[in-house]
Design a protein around this motif. Sequence first.
Motif: not given
Length: 373
Positions: A21-36
Amino acid sequence: MRFRRKVRSPAVLSHEFVIQNHADTAYSLVMSLLMGVVIKGPDKYAIMFVAVQYNVTYTTDDNSEQFHFYDYGPKDIATVVFYMLVAINLHAVIQEYILDKINRCLHLSKPKHSKFNESGQLVFFYLFSFVWGASILNTEEFMMIPTSLWRDYPHSRMLFQVKFFYVCQIAYWFHAVLELYFQKIQKEDIPRQLCYICLYIAHISGAYILNLHRLGLILMVPHYLVELIFHASRLVYLSDENNQKGFTIWALLFVMVRLLTLTLSVLTFGFGLARVENPEFSIADGNFNVLPVRIGCLGAVCLTQAWMMWKFIKFQLKKWREHVKNQIPRKKINNTKNKRTKGTKQRNKANFVNGAAKLGGEAPPRIRRSKPL
């Protein structure tokens, strides 16, 4: 009636869970930073990860024109982390939608499968970096003027595309260290890959921190072209072992780029920067033009080029020995065939006695004499 056995999902935060799940975890972190960046409040922290920091604006005397440059600082670490997560996502997309599909068609063995994945990922990166770096050199004037490599040093102010290029380069090679774990690289391949990854990080980060980004950019672009040709040739070789023409082109360009790198490095550190040497080591001004730094940089470049040439010579000798070994059995087969043909000819000549041919090397049949009546 049989029931299908359920596959157990790995435990949370276990090694298998992180790898799967490393790719999904990285994707969620990227999206959370963009939403921030959009949300008011955390935007001042999220922007530090997404946007390039340390903008410096210069205006002309009549305030008619503005010039935007960028410096570097500790906040760049956050930017590198963000684009490292982006690189992990891109790595997973290329692996799943391109390389895995090609691997299913080729049916490669495990060692070849690992090499194919490594070269496939690097081909995309080298191609993208070469085109991007060449476009920057095309717009900049220091490509055609060698004296611009040391003139007006320190070059502490960078254009946006130059700084973003270096940030992405450093982020990619840090992501490559993590991929050794995520991709379950074989233990015997880890030292080799970790060695060249650390060399990339050290040289690119050194050029970035020491304000030698002009020299670093000029040396990176031809080097990436050579590596692109090598890994593209290896992909072709893994799919068809009889096709090795690309390695010949790579060998010629490899030697030429090594000579170019040594020439520009000696010219910059030994002659150019030596003429405008700074008496003191000044971190505030970004001026690192002192004798120990120049000797260290030149020594690092020369040792790296010597190591690469040594590896190159070993690789060529290995290929030459394999070629000689393949030629020896062919000669033996040809010699045995020639001996057999000579032997059969000699037997056929020996079988002809008194004008009568012997069959199978046996004596000729007796001629019966008629009995007298």
